[in-house]
Design a protein around this motif. Structure first.
Motif, PDB file in Angstrom:
ATOM      1  N   ILE A 191       8.756   2.700  -2.557  1.00 40.70           N
ATOM      2  CA  ILE A 191       8.422   4.104  -2.319  1.00 40.70           C
ATOM      3  C   ILE A 191       9.312   5.044  -3.143  1.00 40.70           C
ATOM      4  O   ILE A 191       8.787   5.927  -3.837  1.00 40.70           O
ATOM      5  N   PRO A 192      10.641   4.893  -3.128  1.00 35.42           N
ATOM      6  CA  PRO A 192      11.447   5.778  -3.986  1.00 35.42           C
ATOM      7  C   PRO A 192      11.125   5.619  -5.480  1.00 35.42           C
ATOM      8  O   PRO A 192      11.128   6.591  -6.232  1.00 35.42           O
ATOM      9  N   MET A 193      10.837   4.387  -5.893  1.00 35.89           N
ATOM     10  CA  MET A 193      10.470   4.165  -7.289  1.00 35.89           C
ATOM     11  C   MET A 193       9.150   4.873  -7.609  1.00 35.89           C
ATOM     12  O   MET A 193       8.981   5.422  -8.709  1.00 35.89           O
ATOM     13  N   GLY A 194       8.222   4.860  -6.655  1.00 37.02           N
ATOM     14  CA  GLY A 194       6.960   5.571  -6.848  1.00 37.02           C
ATOM     15  C   GLY A 194       7.160   7.072  -6.979  1.00 37.02           C
ATOM     16  O   GLY A 194       6.556   7.717  -7.840  1.00 37.02           O
ATOM     17  N   PHE A 195       8.011   7.641  -6.120  1.00 39.83           N
ATOM     18  CA  PHE A 195       8.305   9.065  -6.231  1.00 39.83           C
ATOM     19  C   PHE A 195       8.931   9.381  -7.589  1.00 39.83           C
ATOM     20  O   PHE A 195       8.558  10.361  -8.247  1.00 39.83           O
ATOM     21  N   ALA A 196       9.888   8.572  -8.009  1.00 36.95           N
ATOM     22  CA  ALA A 196      10.534   8.796  -9.301  1.00 36.95           C
ATOM     23  C   ALA A 196       9.517   8.698 -10.439  1.00 36.95           C
ATOM     24  O   ALA A 196       9.552   9.496 -11.380  1.00 36.95           O
ATOM     25  N   GLY A 197       8.611   7.735 -10.360  1.00 39.26           N
ATOM     26  CA  GLY A 197       7.591   7.583 -11.398  1.00 39.26           C
ATOM     27  C   GLY A 197       6.649   8.767 -11.476  1.00 39.26           C
ATOM     28  O   GLY A 197       6.305   9.231 -12.569  1.00 39.26           O
ATOM     29  N   ALA A 219       0.829  -1.210   0.000  1.00 40.37           N
ATOM     30  CA  ALA A 219       0.000   0.000   0.000  1.00 40.37           C
ATOM     31  C   ALA A 219       0.863   1.258   0.000  1.00 40.37           C
ATOM     32  O   ALA A 219       0.582   2.221  -0.727  1.00 40.37           O
ATOM     33  N   ALA A 220       1.921   1.254   0.809  1.00 40.81           N
ATOM     34  CA  ALA A 220       2.800   2.427   0.859  1.00 40.81           C
ATOM     35  C   ALA A 220       3.488   2.645  -0.478  1.00 40.81           C
ATOM     36  O   ALA A 220       3.614   3.786  -0.944  1.00 40.81           O
ATOM     37  N   SER A 221       3.928   1.591  -1.112  1.00 38.90           N
ATOM     38  CA  SER A 221       4.611   1.713  -2.401  1.00 38.90           C
ATOM     39  C   SER A 221       3.688   2.253  -3.477  1.00 38.90           C
ATOM     40  O   SER A 221       4.105   3.030  -4.338  1.00 38.90           O
ATOM     41  N   LEU A 276       2.067   2.511 -10.432  1.00 40.86           N
ATOM     42  CA  LEU A 276       2.426   1.237 -11.069  1.00 40.86           C
ATOM     43  C   LEU A 276       3.888   0.881 -10.831  1.00 40.86           C
ATOM     44  O   LEU A 276       4.222  -0.285 -10.581  1.00 40.86           O
ATOM     45  N   ALA A 277       4.772   1.880 -10.884  1.00 40.67           N
ATOM     46  CA  ALA A 277       6.201   1.615 -10.675  1.00 40.67           C
ATOM     47  C   ALA A 277       6.464   1.183  -9.234  1.00 40.67           C
ATOM     48  O   ALA A 277       7.177   0.203  -8.989  1.00 40.67           O
ATOM     49  N   GLY A 278       5.903   1.904  -8.272  1.00 42.95           N
ATOM     50  CA  GLY A 278       6.110   1.554  -6.867  1.00 42.95           C
ATOM     51  C   GLY A 278       5.549   0.190  -6.526  1.00 42.95           C
ATOM     52  O   GLY A 278       6.214  -0.640  -5.894  1.00 42.95           O
TER      53      GLY A 278
END
Length: 136
Positions: free
Chosen positions: A99-105, A35-37, A62-64
């Motif tokens: 989470i970092p991947m989600g921010f980057a996306g 959920a956080a991701s 989707l990335a996260g």
């Protein structure tokens, strides 16, 4: 439709539980990591960055979620892949990668697409700094 989907999800959850993929603590932790991701980066940037938009939110979610699920799949013994852990982090904590991947996306998707309309940006300002009538 909602009631039917709720029944399908409940039956699917009961089936997965019958397979005994792990103890309750792992399952709850995994749910929070997933959920956080998926949601945290889009929610935070949606409120605190006026440039965030729909495409960015979708790509970030989707990335996260994707990297979190991938890491859980390759490292959790239940699935049988048994790849080595990344930096010694257990699969229950896969959100640390998602989470970092989600921010980057969200950032990348928002920068690659047009900025939101001014009224949407004004709505973001209103969410952050509500202007209440009546002098409150």
């Amino acid at each position: 439709v909602a009631k039917t989907l709720l029944l399908v999800v409940a039956v699917l959850a009961a089936y997965v539980t019958s397979l005994k993929p792990g103890d309750i603590l792992f399952l709850v932790g995994a749910a929070f990591s997933l959920a956080a991701s998926a949601f945290f980066p889009a929610l935070v940037l949606g409120v605190f960055w006026k440039r965030a938009n729909q495409l960015g939110a979708v790509i970030g979610m989707l990335a996260g979620l994707g990297i979190c699920m991938y890491y859980m799949y390759i490292t959790y013994p239940f699935f049988g892949v048994n790849a080595p852990l990344w930096f010694g982090i257990k699969p229950i904590s896969a959100g640390i990668f998602g989470i970092p991947m989600g921010f980057a996306g969200v950032i990348l998707g928002s920068l690659l697409s047009p900025a939101p309309k001014q009224e949407i940006q004004d709505l973001v300002d209103h969410v952050r700094y509500p202007r209440l009538e009546g002098g409150i």
